[in-house]
Design an enzyme around this catalytic site. Structure first.
Site, mmCIF file in Angstrom:
data_model
loop_
_atom_site.group_PDB
_atom_site.id
_atom_site.type_symbol
_atom_site.label_atom_id
_atom_site.label_comp_id
_atom_site.label_asym_id
_atom_site.label_seq_id
_atom_site.Cartn_x
_atom_site.Cartn_y
_atom_site.Cartn_z
ATOM 1 N N HIS A 173 -19.070 22.921 7.283
ATOM 2 C CA HIS A 173 -19.417 24.192 7.931
ATOM 3 C C HIS A 173 -18.134 24.975 8.142
ATOM 4 O O HIS A 173 -17.134 24.429 8.623
ATOM 5 C CB HIS A 173 -20.104 23.963 9.280
ATOM 6 C CG HIS A 173 -20.276 25.216 10.085
ATOM 7 N ND1 HIS A 173 -21.222 26.170 9.773
ATOM 8 C CD2 HIS A 173 -19.595 25.690 11.174
ATOM 9 C CE1 HIS A 173 -21.126 27.171 10.642
ATOM 10 N NE2 HIS A 173 -20.154 26.910 11.498
ATOM 11 N N SER A 198 -16.810 28.792 9.629
ATOM 12 C CA SER A 198 -17.169 30.062 10.255
ATOM 13 C C SER A 198 -15.996 30.597 11.052
ATOM 14 O O SER A 198 -15.046 29.874 11.347
ATOM 15 C CB SER A 198 -18.384 29.903 11.175
ATOM 16 O OG SER A 198 -18.035 29.170 12.338
#
EC number: 3.1.1.32
Length: 286
Positions: free
Chosen positions: A159, A161
């Site tokens: 992930h 971000s």
């Protein structure tokens, strides 16, 4: 070299509960350059942390700053081209021997920041920070072919971000594999990925970031030369990073880095620039 908590604090402010005082970092690999072999080493300290990617601190200058992407910030027009760039990257073995003696289930956390330290007029804001946790299954191997030895096989979930809300939110999720091989003083690593989930904040990110990262390293005496990048052969977009490090003490290396192209950070995934930085590094590829 052993990464002290003082050095980590200088790189990034993390909650005290995460980086407990008795935590230590182990980074003397059993096999030079092998992340998985390093993580497989067993130690009594349950708070032992290991380096994953490189850990460094740089003073940088960029040829062009992406003010358009951050125009919603009230200080965007006063943003400066010189920034402090740093990366903190650590890993932890969750389950050694999950599928045999040379296997493990592990987790890593990599954080990269671009800090407007010299911008005192605007209270020295952080322009961008990328947060990248991973969960992976890794294998240490010694398969040989044509003089090369395959050292690491890794498969996992990533992930990535910037922790922002609209309109500056950027994120993507990937399933990935990582293969690392060595031949003498050479190291080659390829990391292909497959994007999963929503990319609404950046629907065309693979146009600029492609579907893999290639990394090459070479040890020349005590110096380490490195190159890595991502490229989309269909669109012709990509970015590359070149680095040179050299030891100045037992635990610290002088480091020079050049990045050119798209995708240096998530906020700049579709922005072309060239950035040059000099500073210090705690661990390199070898």
């Amino acid at each position: 070299m052993r990464i002290s908590l003082a050095c980590l604090a200088a790189l990034c402010a993390l909650p005290a509960g995460v980086m407990a005082q008795d935590a230590s970092v182990h980074d003397k690999p059993a096999v030079r350059g092998s992340i998985i072999a390093n993580l497989l080493q067993d130690h009594d300290n349950p708070f032992l942390l290991y380096p994953y990617e490189s850990n460094y601190l740089l003073y940088t200058w960029t040829s062009d700053l992406n003010k358009e992407a951050i125009r919603s910030y009230d200080w965007a027009e006063n943003a400066r081209k010189d920034e402090v760039k740093f990366q903190l990257s650590l890993a932890f073995p969750l389950w050694r021997g999950i599928l045999g003696d040379n296997s493990l289930l592990g987790a890593s956390y990599t954080q990269k920041s671009w800090w407007q330290l010299s911008n005192s007029k605007e209270s020295a804001p952080f322009r961008e920070t990328n947060y990248e946790p991973q969960l992976f299954l890794g294998f240490a191997t010694d398969y040989q072919f044509a003089g090369w030895t395959l050292r690491d096989i890794e498969m996992g979930y990533n992930h990535d971000s910037n922790g922002r809300s609209d309109p500056t939110s950027r994120s993507w999720n990937r399933l990935y594999a990582r293969l690392m091989a060595q031949n003498g003083n050479w190291l080659v690593e390829v990391k292909p990925w497959y994007v999963v989930g929503s990319t609404d904040d950046n629907p065309d990110i693979t146009k600029y970031m492609g579907y893999y990262r290639l990394k090459v390293g070479y040890q020349l005496g005590e110096a380490i030369l490195s190159a890595q990048g991502q490229y989309n052969w269909n669109t012709g977009y990509g970015g590359a990073e070149l680095g040179v490090s050299y030891p100045i003490t037992k635990h610290v290396r002088a480091y020079t880095q050049i990045y050119s192209g798209y995708g240096e950070s998530l906020i700049d995934y579709n922005f072309n620039q060239t950035r040059v930085g000099v500073g210090l590094m705690l661990n390199d590829l070898f």
